[in-house]
Write a protein that holds these residues in place. Structure first.
Motif, PDB file in Angstrom:
ATOM      1  N   LEU A 165      15.255 -35.906  -8.566  1.00 21.60           N
ATOM      2  CA  LEU A 165      15.878 -37.179  -8.219  1.00 21.60           C
ATOM      3  C   LEU A 165      17.157 -37.409  -9.006  1.00 21.60           C
ATOM      4  CD1 LEU A 165      15.752 -39.773  -6.584  1.00 21.60           C
ATOM      5  CD2 LEU A 165      14.297 -40.765  -8.374  1.00 21.60           C
ATOM      6  N   TRP A 166      17.156 -37.068 -10.297  1.00 21.10           N
ATOM      7  CA  TRP A 166      18.342 -37.287 -11.118  1.00 21.10           C
ATOM      8  C   TRP A 166      19.530 -36.473 -10.594  1.00 21.10           C
ATOM      9  CZ3 TRP A 166      20.927 -33.305 -13.365  1.00 21.10           C
ATOM     10  CH2 TRP A 166      20.225 -32.107 -13.568  1.00 21.10           C
ATOM     11  N   ALA A 167      19.254 -35.244 -10.137  1.00 25.70           N
ATOM     12  CA  ALA A 167      20.320 -34.384  -9.606  1.00 25.70           C
ATOM     13  C   ALA A 167      20.851 -34.936  -8.281  1.00 25.70           C
ATOM     14  CB  ALA A 167      19.799 -32.966  -9.416  1.00 25.70           C
ATOM     15  N   LYS A 168      19.953 -35.458  -7.472  1.00 26.42           N
ATOM     16  CA  LYS A 168      20.350 -36.052  -6.192  1.00 26.42           C
ATOM     17  C   LYS A 168      21.240 -37.271  -6.415  1.00 26.42           C
ATOM     18  CE  LYS A 168      18.318 -37.973  -1.953  1.00 26.42           C
ATOM     19  NZ  LYS A 168      17.056 -38.279  -1.240  1.00 26.42           N
ATOM     20  N   VAL A 169      20.873 -38.100  -7.379  1.00 35.82           N
ATOM     21  CA  VAL A 169      21.667 -39.294  -7.688  1.00 35.82           C
ATOM     22  C   VAL A 169      23.032 -38.894  -8.236  1.00 35.82           C
ATOM     23  CG1 VAL A 169      21.848 -41.314  -9.191  1.00 35.82           C
ATOM     24  CG2 VAL A 169      19.673 -40.787  -8.049  1.00 35.82           C
ATOM     25  N   LEU A 170      23.050 -37.940  -9.175  1.00 35.44           N
ATOM     26  CA  LEU A 170      24.307 -37.502  -9.776  1.00 35.44           C
ATOM     27  C   LEU A 170      25.242 -36.915  -8.730  1.00 35.44           C
ATOM     28  CD1 LEU A 170      26.124 -36.980 -12.209  1.00 35.44           C
ATOM     29  CD2 LEU A 170      24.876 -34.835 -12.603  1.00 35.44           C
ATOM     30  N   LEU A 171      24.721 -36.040  -7.870  1.00 30.95           N
ATOM     31  CA  LEU A 171      25.546 -35.434  -6.829  1.00 30.95           C
ATOM     32  C   LEU A 171      26.043 -36.491  -5.854  1.00 30.95           C
ATOM     33  CD1 LEU A 171      26.730 -32.933  -5.469  1.00 30.95           C
ATOM     34  CD2 LEU A 171      24.558 -32.638  -4.254  1.00 30.95           C
ATOM     35  N   GLY A 172      25.169 -37.411  -5.484  1.00 30.15           N
ATOM     36  CA  GLY A 172      25.570 -38.471  -4.558  1.00 30.15           C
ATOM     37  C   GLY A 172      26.671 -39.342  -5.120  1.00 30.15           C
ATOM     38  N   VAL A 173      26.551 -39.734  -6.375  1.00 27.55           N
ATOM     39  CA  VAL A 173      27.569 -40.569  -7.017  1.00 27.55           C
ATOM     40  C   VAL A 173      28.879 -39.798  -7.168  1.00 27.55           C
ATOM     41  CG1 VAL A 173      28.187 -41.787  -9.150  1.00 27.55           C
ATOM     42  CG2 VAL A 173      25.893 -42.051  -8.180  1.00 27.55           C
ATOM     43  N   LEU A 174      28.784 -38.518  -7.535  1.00 21.90           N
ATOM     44  CA  LEU A 174      29.983 -37.678  -7.647  1.00 21.90           C
ATOM     45  C   LEU A 174      30.757 -37.631  -6.335  1.00 21.90           C
ATOM     46  CD1 LEU A 174      28.864 -34.558  -9.742  1.00 21.90           C
ATOM     47  CD2 LEU A 174      31.025 -35.776 -10.046  1.00 21.90           C
ATOM     48  N   LEU A 175      30.059 -37.365  -5.236  1.00 19.37           N
ATOM     49  CA  LEU A 175      30.720 -37.230  -3.944  1.00 19.37           C
ATOM     50  C   LEU A 175      31.237 -38.567  -3.421  1.00 19.37           C
ATOM     51  CD1 LEU A 175      28.354 -34.635  -2.214  1.00 19.37           C
ATOM     52  CD2 LEU A 175      30.605 -34.238  -3.242  1.00 19.37           C
ATOM     53  N   LEU A 176      30.481 -39.628  -3.650  1.00 20.79           N
ATOM     54  CA  LEU A 176      30.966 -40.950  -3.247  1.00 20.79           C
ATOM     55  C   LEU A 176      32.205 -41.334  -4.042  1.00 20.79           C
ATOM     56  CD1 LEU A 176      27.652 -42.974  -2.768  1.00 20.79           C
ATOM     57  CD2 LEU A 176      29.281 -42.295  -0.987  1.00 20.79           C
ATOM     58  N   ASP A 177      32.242 -40.971  -5.325  1.00 18.24           N
ATOM     59  CA  ASP A 177      33.412 -41.236  -6.151  1.00 18.24           C
ATOM     60  C   ASP A 177      34.623 -40.474  -5.622  1.00 18.24           C
ATOM     61  OD1 ASP A 177      34.697 -42.334  -8.567  1.00 18.24           O
ATOM     62  OD2 ASP A 177      34.734 -40.254  -9.250  1.00 18.24           O
ATOM     63  N   LEU A 178      34.408 -39.238  -5.167  1.00 18.84           N
ATOM     64  CA  LEU A 178      35.500 -38.435  -4.598  1.00 18.84           C
ATOM     65  C   LEU A 178      36.061 -39.075  -3.334  1.00 18.84           C
ATOM     66  CD1 LEU A 178      37.255 -35.911  -4.142  1.00 18.84           C
ATOM     67  CD2 LEU A 178      35.248 -34.824  -3.074  1.00 18.84           C
ATOM     68  N   ILE A 179      35.185 -39.431  -2.406  1.00 21.01           N
ATOM     69  CA  ILE A 179      35.633 -39.904  -1.087  1.00 21.01           C
ATOM     70  C   ILE A 179      35.991 -41.386  -1.101  1.00 21.01           C
ATOM     71  CG2 ILE A 179      34.988 -40.165   1.339  1.00 21.01           C
ATOM     72  CD1 ILE A 179      32.990 -37.799   0.806  1.00 21.01           C
ATOM     73  N   SER A 180      35.109 -42.201  -1.657  1.00 22.82           N
ATOM     74  CA  SER A 180      35.287 -43.650  -1.591  1.00 22.82           C
ATOM     75  C   SER A 180      36.306 -44.179  -2.586  1.00 22.82           C
ATOM     76  CB  SER A 180      33.943 -44.346  -1.829  1.00 22.82           C
ATOM     77  OG  SER A 180      32.966 -43.865  -0.930  1.00 22.82           O
ATOM     78  N   ALA A 181      36.531 -43.455  -3.679  1.00 23.82           N
ATOM     79  CA  ALA A 181      37.469 -43.924  -4.706  1.00 23.82           C
ATOM     80  C   ALA A 181      38.715 -43.044  -4.770  1.00 23.82           C
ATOM     81  CB  ALA A 181      36.779 -43.976  -6.065  1.00 23.82           C
TER      82      ALA A 181
END
Length: 283
Positions: free
Chosen positions: A91-107
């Motif tokens: 779960l921690w890896a899923k959250v980290l990867l999700g936040v990383l990719l959202l930061d790339l695209i959304s920010a």
């Protein structure tokens, strides 16, 4: 980790507002204790303008929020998106990867596009017209830009296949990190440099608020600094060389008037130009 995840999956709107307000208050107090610059301004009057734009962002995002939830629900129901296509992971890896990719695209990507597309730059320039950058500057966005950023958050959710919990975690971190890297605080230089290899530190982001190119078009990141280093948009500039503002809108009086700021995107010509700006942030 599971309890943390579950909390954000059903986080009440009041708690999200508390994160926003708590971040502003915390960094506001810190700015008095360890200021980077002795800014020449009336702090409460300056904050009032930026808080107005914070409220317009909330007003834009609130009625559109259902689109974000519908996008997330669709990706999960149709097994679509990066997180859905990858093999099961902790779960921690899923959250980290999700936040990383959202930061790339959304920010990062949304920010880069706002600088490169002339019409969108007309909206984003309001953020750069702040001559006294502090933690409240993080929320200084024209309502038109708020719509743009919301669209990129939906795009990021679609591509990532992000569950609601990861979206809420990302948005909470995004708010706090933006307040942190805009805050008028002075960290030990070595600490700031070390932090800038992982996250967007205050000194790193202040370069982005220097009044002219090429610095204005650099350091687009919000949470993670890796994207600017990876895509070649990372630049350094000593703090004592930084002058806040933007060369195409140098009038500080106009840039302190809400109606003038709202009208900026209606002007026929908004682009980067190099002009002399005699003022400095330091007293």
């Amino acid at each position: 980790m599971e309890a943390f995840y579950n909390y954000f999956e059903t986080i009440p709107p009041a708690h999200r507002s508390l994160i926003l307000v708590s971040g502003i208050v915390f960094f506001w107090v810190l700015e008095y204790m360890i200021p980077l610059f002795k800014l020449k301004y009336k702090k409460f009057k300056h904050a009032g303008i930026n808080i107005f734009f914070t409220l317009t962002t909330i007003l834009v995002n609130f009625p559109l929020a259902f689109l974000l939830l519908k996008t997330s629900d669709w990706t999960l129901a149709n097994n679509f998106g990066v997180l859905q296509w990858l093999s099961p992971m902790p779960l921690w890896a899923k959250v980290l990867l999700g936040v990383l990719l959202l930061d790339l695209i959304s920010a990062w990507l949304a920010h880069w596009v706002a600088h490169k597309v002339k019409v969108l730059w007309g909206f984003h320039i309001i953020h750069h017209t702040d001559h006294q950058v502090d933690t409240t500057t993080a929320n200084r966005h024209h309502p038109g830009e708020s719509v743009l950023r919301f669209a990129f958050t939906c795009l990021g959710t679609f591509i990532v296949g992000a569950p609601v919990a990861i979206i809420m975690i990302y948005q909470a971190f995004s708010v706090v990190f933006s307040q942190f890297n805009h805050a008028n605080i002075s960290l030990p230089k070595k600490l700031d440099t070390v932090l800038s290899w992982i996250i967007v530190s205050p000194d790193m982001h202040k370069v982005h608020h220097h009044y002219k190119l090429p610095y204005t078009d650099s350091n687009y990141g919000n949470i993670f600094s890796v994207w600017d280093r990876l895509f070649g948009t990372f630049l350094k500039l000593p703090s004592d060389k930084i002058i806040y503002g933007v060369d195409t809108c140098p009038n500080e009086k106009e840039n302190s008037n809400i109606l003038s700021l709202l009208r900026i995107p209606l002007r026929k010509y908004i682009s980067h130009q190099e002009v002399e700006v005699p003022s400095s942030n330091q007293s």
